[in-house]
Design a protein around this motif. Structure first.
Motif, PDB file in Angstrom:
ATOM      1  N   LEU A  75      10.616   5.492  31.894  1.00  0.00           N
ATOM      2  CA  LEU A  75      10.536   3.989  32.402  1.00  0.00           C
ATOM      3  C   LEU A  75      11.741   3.312  32.459  1.00  0.00           C
ATOM      4  CD1 LEU A  75       7.928   1.515  31.903  1.00  0.00           C
ATOM      5  CD2 LEU A  75      10.190   1.094  31.195  1.00  0.00           C
ATOM      6  N   ILE A  76      12.488   3.730  31.337  1.00  0.00           N
ATOM      7  CA  ILE A  76      13.912   3.107  31.434  1.00  0.00           C
ATOM      8  C   ILE A  76      14.593   3.778  32.548  1.00  0.00           C
ATOM      9  CG2 ILE A  76      16.095   2.847  30.128  1.00  0.00           C
ATOM     10  CD1 ILE A  76      14.120   2.535  27.560  1.00  0.00           C
ATOM     11  N   VAL A  77      14.845   5.024  32.593  1.00  0.00           N
ATOM     12  CA  VAL A  77      15.481   5.796  33.509  1.00  0.00           C
ATOM     13  C   VAL A  77      15.281   5.582  35.095  1.00  0.00           C
ATOM     14  CG1 VAL A  77      15.746   8.113  34.583  1.00  0.00           C
ATOM     15  CG2 VAL A  77      16.118   7.865  32.157  1.00  0.00           C
ATOM     16  N   TYR A  78      13.844   5.271  35.316  1.00  0.00           N
ATOM     17  CA  TYR A  78      13.370   5.218  36.865  1.00  0.00           C
ATOM     18  C   TYR A  78      13.666   3.564  36.874  1.00  0.00           C
ATOM     19  CZ  TYR A  78      11.795   9.674  37.615  1.00  0.00           C
ATOM     20  OH  TYR A  78      11.659  11.019  37.746  1.00  0.00           O
ATOM     21  N   ALA A  79      13.409   2.448  35.941  1.00  0.00           N
ATOM     22  CA  ALA A  79      13.929   1.473  36.150  1.00  0.00           C
ATOM     23  C   ALA A  79      15.254   1.172  36.413  1.00  0.00           C
ATOM     24  CB  ALA A  79      13.443   0.420  35.102  1.00  0.00           C
ATOM     25  N   PHE A  80      16.063   1.793  35.704  1.00  0.00           N
ATOM     26  CA  PHE A  80      17.536   1.845  35.901  1.00  0.00           C
ATOM     27  C   PHE A  80      17.771   2.200  37.416  1.00  0.00           C
ATOM     28  CE2 PHE A  80      21.814   3.637  36.134  1.00  0.00           C
ATOM     29  CZ  PHE A  80      22.848   2.693  35.754  1.00  0.00           C
ATOM     30  N   LEU A  81      17.355   3.443  38.015  1.00  0.00           N
ATOM     31  CA  LEU A  81      17.421   3.881  39.242  1.00  0.00           C
ATOM     32  C   LEU A  81      16.902   3.140  40.239  1.00  0.00           C
ATOM     33  CD1 LEU A  81      18.001   6.432  40.857  1.00  0.00           C
ATOM     34  CD2 LEU A  81      15.774   7.278  40.893  1.00  0.00           C
ATOM     35  N   ILE A  82      16.053   2.422  40.185  1.00  0.00           N
ATOM     36  CA  ILE A  82      15.488   1.501  40.900  1.00  0.00           C
ATOM     37  C   ILE A  82      16.528   0.030  41.418  1.00  0.00           C
ATOM     38  CG2 ILE A  82      13.510  -0.392  41.522  1.00  0.00           C
ATOM     39  CD1 ILE A  82      11.766   1.671  40.421  1.00  0.00           C
ATOM     40  N   PHE A  83      16.825  -0.189  40.017  1.00  0.00           N
ATOM     41  CA  PHE A  83      17.862  -1.355  40.087  1.00  0.00           C
ATOM     42  C   PHE A  83      19.247  -1.062  40.723  1.00  0.00           C
ATOM     43  CE2 PHE A  83      21.517  -3.382  38.289  1.00  0.00           C
ATOM     44  CZ  PHE A  83      21.414  -4.666  38.551  1.00  0.00           C
ATOM     45  N   TRP A  84      19.676   0.127  40.545  1.00  0.00           N
ATOM     46  CA  TRP A  84      20.698   0.803  41.292  1.00  0.00           C
ATOM     47  C   TRP A  84      20.671   1.091  42.596  1.00  0.00           C
ATOM     48  CZ3 TRP A  84      22.236   5.544  43.096  1.00  0.00           C
ATOM     49  CH2 TRP A  84      23.536   5.889  43.421  1.00  0.00           C
ATOM     50  N   LEU A  85      19.627   1.465  42.968  1.00  0.00           N
ATOM     51  CA  LEU A  85      19.160   1.608  44.558  1.00  0.00           C
ATOM     52  C   LEU A  85      19.228   0.258  45.160  1.00  0.00           C
ATOM     53  CD1 LEU A  85      16.729   4.620  44.373  1.00  0.00           C
ATOM     54  CD2 LEU A  85      18.891   4.586  45.187  1.00  0.00           C
ATOM     55  N   VAL A  86      18.554  -0.775  44.553  1.00  0.00           N
ATOM     56  CA  VAL A  86      18.383  -1.738  45.317  1.00  0.00           C
ATOM     57  C   VAL A  86      19.693  -2.710  45.112  1.00  0.00           C
ATOM     58  CG1 VAL A  86      17.288  -4.230  45.067  1.00  0.00           C
ATOM     59  CG2 VAL A  86      15.928  -2.184  44.730  1.00  0.00           C
ATOM     60  N   LYS A  87      20.384  -2.581  44.068  1.00  0.00           N
ATOM     61  CA  LYS A  87      21.895  -3.173  44.128  1.00  0.00           C
ATOM     62  C   LYS A  87      22.718  -2.714  45.050  1.00  0.00           C
ATOM     63  CE  LYS A  87      24.921  -5.621  41.659  1.00  0.00           C
ATOM     64  NZ  LYS A  87      25.307  -6.808  42.114  1.00  0.00           N
ATOM     65  N   ALA A  88      22.941  -1.310  45.221  1.00  0.00           N
ATOM     66  CA  ALA A  88      23.579  -0.588  46.206  1.00  0.00           C
ATOM     67  C   ALA A  88      23.494  -1.094  47.676  1.00  0.00           C
ATOM     68  CB  ALA A  88      23.538   0.792  45.985  1.00  0.00           C
ATOM     69  N   ASN A  89      22.180  -1.541  47.919  1.00  0.00           N
ATOM     70  CA  ASN A  89      21.930  -1.749  49.544  1.00  0.00           C
ATOM     71  C   ASN A  89      21.968  -3.487  49.375  1.00  0.00           C
ATOM     72  OD1 ASN A  89      21.361   0.659  50.519  1.00  0.00           O
ATOM     73  ND2 ASN A  89      19.102   0.547  49.899  1.00  0.00           N
ATOM     74  N   ASN A  90      22.138  -4.416  48.395  1.00  0.00           N
ATOM     75  CA  ASN A  90      22.013  -5.942  48.205  1.00  0.00           C
ATOM     76  C   ASN A  90      22.978  -6.095  47.348  1.00  0.00           C
ATOM     77  OD1 ASN A  90      19.526  -6.216  50.293  1.00  0.00           O
ATOM     78  ND2 ASN A  90      18.480  -4.998  48.525  1.00  0.00           N
ATOM     79  N   PRO A  91      24.416  -6.005  47.638  1.00  0.00           N
ATOM     80  CA  PRO A  91      25.412  -6.340  46.612  1.00  0.00           C
ATOM     81  C   PRO A  91      25.309  -7.566  45.944  1.00  0.00           C
ATOM     82  CG  PRO A  91      26.381  -5.699  48.783  1.00  0.00           C
ATOM     83  CD  PRO A  91      24.989  -5.741  48.758  1.00  0.00           C
ATOM     84  N   ASN A  92      24.842  -8.551  46.720  1.00  0.00           N
ATOM     85  CA  ASN A  92      24.755  -9.800  46.354  1.00  0.00           C
ATOM     86  C   ASN A  92      23.826 -10.252  45.179  1.00  0.00           C
ATOM     87  OD1 ASN A  92      26.838 -10.585  47.772  1.00  0.00           O
ATOM     88  ND2 ASN A  92      25.272 -11.084  49.564  1.00  0.00           N
ATOM     89  N   ILE A  93      22.891  -9.387  44.900  1.00  0.00           N
ATOM     90  CA  ILE A  93      22.086  -9.583  43.896  1.00  0.00           C
ATOM     91  C   ILE A  93      22.678  -9.347  42.572  1.00  0.00           C
ATOM     92  CG2 ILE A  93      19.828  -8.424  42.612  1.00  0.00           C
ATOM     93  CD1 ILE A  93      18.931  -7.808  45.445  1.00  0.00           C
ATOM     94  N   ILE A  94      22.396 -10.307  41.499  1.00  0.00           N
ATOM     95  CA  ILE A  94      22.864 -10.446  40.265  1.00  0.00           C
ATOM     96  C   ILE A  94      24.364 -10.256  40.393  1.00  0.00           C
ATOM     97  CG2 ILE A  94      22.846  -9.540  37.861  1.00  0.00           C
ATOM     98  CD1 ILE A  94      19.962  -9.054  38.324  1.00  0.00           C
TER      99      ILE A  94
END
Length: 94
Positions: A75-94
């Motif tokens: 769960l932690i690995v996939y949550a981190f992967l999701i966060f990383w993928l979303v962050k890569a496409n939306n650099p203004n998030i967080i």
């Protein structure tokens, strides 16, 4: 490509969640079960989040330390992967 990966994780998590519920139902009825190998395969190949949530919601495999720890780690690995993928496409998030 990122959207395909996110979609894959979503589909595998939903599948893993329902398979955990199905296996718990089969266990209660003393009928043929889903193998632990299948549960792990689904969790490892994209379904870690759904497998963990299913384990908690259905109270299934919670006494097995390897499932509790392993599914939580996935769960932690996939949550981190999701966060990383979303962050890569939306650099203004967080």
């Amino acid at each position: 490509m990122e959207k395909m990966i996110l979609l894959f994780i979503l589909i595998m998590s939903i599948l893993s969640f329902f398979v955990m519920g199905y296996d718990k139902s089969q266990a209660k009825k003393h009928q043929q079960r889903v193998s632990e190998r299948t549960l792990w395969t689904l969790a490892i190949f994209g379904g870690g989040i759904g497998a963990y949530l299913g384990m908690q919601l259905f109270r299934h495999k919670t006494k097995h330390t390897n499932f509790r720890v392993g599914f939580l780690m996935l769960l932690i690995v996939y949550a981190f992967l999701i966060f990383w993928l979303v962050k890569a496409n939306n650099p203004n998030i967080i």
